[in-house]
Design an enzyme around this catalytic site. Structure first.
Site, PDB file in Angstrom:
ATOM      1  N   HIS A 190      45.337  39.189  40.762  1.00  0.00           N
ATOM      2  CA  HIS A 190      45.710  37.852  40.289  1.00  0.00           C
ATOM      3  C   HIS A 190      45.306  36.760  41.282  1.00  0.00           C
ATOM      4  O   HIS A 190      44.826  35.696  40.877  1.00  0.00           O
ATOM      5  CB  HIS A 190      47.218  37.783  40.017  1.00  0.00           C
ATOM      6  CG  HIS A 190      47.679  38.782  39.008  1.00  0.00           C
ATOM      7  ND1 HIS A 190      48.999  39.128  38.856  1.00  0.00           N
ATOM      8  CD2 HIS A 190      46.977  39.520  38.094  1.00  0.00           C
ATOM      9  CE1 HIS A 190      49.107  40.038  37.894  1.00  0.00           C
ATOM     10  NE2 HIS A 190      47.886  40.300  37.428  1.00  0.00           N
TER      11      HIS A 190
ATOM     12  N   ASP B 127      42.670  39.707  34.594  1.00  0.00           N
ATOM     13  CA  ASP B 127      42.469  40.826  35.521  1.00  0.00           C
ATOM     14  C   ASP B 127      40.982  41.080  35.755  1.00  0.00           C
ATOM     15  O   ASP B 127      40.552  41.322  36.892  1.00  0.00           O
ATOM     16  CB  ASP B 127      43.108  42.100  34.954  1.00  0.00           C
ATOM     17  CG  ASP B 127      44.611  42.173  35.181  1.00  0.00           C
ATOM     18  OD1 ASP B 127      45.136  41.384  35.987  1.00  0.00           O
ATOM     19  OD2 ASP B 127      45.249  43.035  34.556  1.00  0.00           O
TER      20      ASP B 127
ATOM     21  N   HIS C 184      41.568  48.245  35.499  1.00  0.00           N
ATOM     22  CA  HIS C 184      41.090  48.052  36.869  1.00  0.00           C
ATOM     23  C   HIS C 184      40.120  49.141  37.316  1.00  0.00           C
ATOM     24  O   HIS C 184      39.076  48.858  37.908  1.00  0.00           O
ATOM     25  CB  HIS C 184      42.279  48.013  37.837  1.00  0.00           C
ATOM     26  CG  HIS C 184      43.263  46.941  37.560  1.00  0.00           C
ATOM     27  ND1 HIS C 184      42.942  45.601  37.569  1.00  0.00           N
ATOM     28  CD2 HIS C 184      44.593  47.005  37.248  1.00  0.00           C
ATOM     29  CE1 HIS C 184      44.018  44.894  37.285  1.00  0.00           C
ATOM     30  NE2 HIS C 184      45.022  45.717  37.091  1.00  0.00           N
TER      31      HIS C 184
END
Length: 292
Positions: A86, A247, A270
């Site tokens: 973030h 993200d 991720h």
């Protein structure tokens, strides 16, 4: 995505405090100005001088290691910084090319689960244009990675574009899709306030395993079937897919420069984005840094 065609840093130091999502510990960070060519570098202030341990952890794709539910980087001596996605998205969205981030623990605070607190801190500090060329990473040919049920791809484009699709069994989320050209204005208005989200059952399972100890309905969107348990509900009906794009913006900024290319994510996260960058940099003729 290249702000005013110049690199930039914060005009003065700015500090904020919050709780680590997984550790549950109170964490303080200070974002400090840094010279051209520094990039984004984290400095662990809890590692004392004289220990022989390097406290600096550059925000780079090649320092990402496998972790659960967040992006984690580790230097050669094993010093780690986790949950960086973030704040990295805030740096990307605000056009911060160079900064030194002092942190007194191993995890960036979760704040409200979005990038808004980091954007507000950068805005409060102000942004200084720096002399030197603006760097971008140009995608020259398509590259893709996948796992069962999910994939992501980078391909050539003249701007940074993100096309993301998610699909959850929870009725309140369901199937969501969003496509966005990433500019500072679009980041500020469409992405920065979107919060991380999770199922209530997942929170309970994570906390039973010693994870998400700092997680609560105040710093994430917690859903249970067709219900949103977080007070105030969703900020947008499609807030979950917006957060997945947020993200991706943060994870892709680990390339060390804004990307000139189109990122497409299909139920990815991720780990896949990290794998995609590693594959892109590992294949000749896939990426090229440009100084403009």
């Amino acid at each position: 995505m290249i702000r005013d065609a110049t690199p930039g840093t914060v005009s003065k130091p700015v500090c904020i405090e919050g709780v680590g999502l997984h550790s549950g510990r109170t964490v303080s960070i200070c974002i400090r100005p840094a010279p051209v060519g520094t990039g984004i570098v984290f400095r662990r202030t809890d590692i004392k001088p004289g220990t022989g341990i390097d406290p600096l952890v550059p925000a780079r794709w090649d320092l990402v290691v496998m972790s659960q539910l967040c992006t984690l980087i580790r230097n050669a001596q094993g010093v780690e910084i986790s949950t960086i996605e973030h704040i990295m998205a805030a740096f990307a969205g605000c056009g911060i090319s160079n900064a030194l981030v002092d942190i007194d623990s191993a995890e960036i605070p979760i704040m409200d689960g979005s990038a808004s607190a980091f954007v507000a801190a950068i805005d409060a500090a102000g942004i200084t244009d720096q002399k030197g060329p603006a760097r971008a990473l140009k995608i020259l040919k398509p590259v893709q990675v996948s796992r069962p049920g999910a994939w992501c791809r980078l391909e050539p484009a003249t701007e940074m574009e993100i096309d993301f699709t998610i699909d959850f069994s929870d009725e309140i989320i369901g199937h969501q899709h969003m496509k966005l050209t990433i500019t500072p204005q679009a980041f500020s208005s469409e992405l920065a306030r979107s919060r991380t989200f999770c199922r209530l059952s997942d929170v309970e399972a994570m906390q039973a395993r010693g994870l998400a100890l700092g997680g609560s309905i105040d710093n994430s969107v917690v859903v249970d079937g067709e219900r949103v348990l977080t007070p105030g509900g969703l900020r947008w009906n499609d807030e979950p897919v917006r957060h997945k794009i947020l993200d991706a913006v943060g994870d892709l900024y680990l390339a060390g420069a804004p990307i000139m290319g189109r990122f497409t994510g299909m139920k990815s996260g991720h780990a896949l984005t990290s794998s995609l960058l590693k594959k892109a940099f590992g294949e000749d003729g896939t990426v090229q840094y440009l100084d403009t």
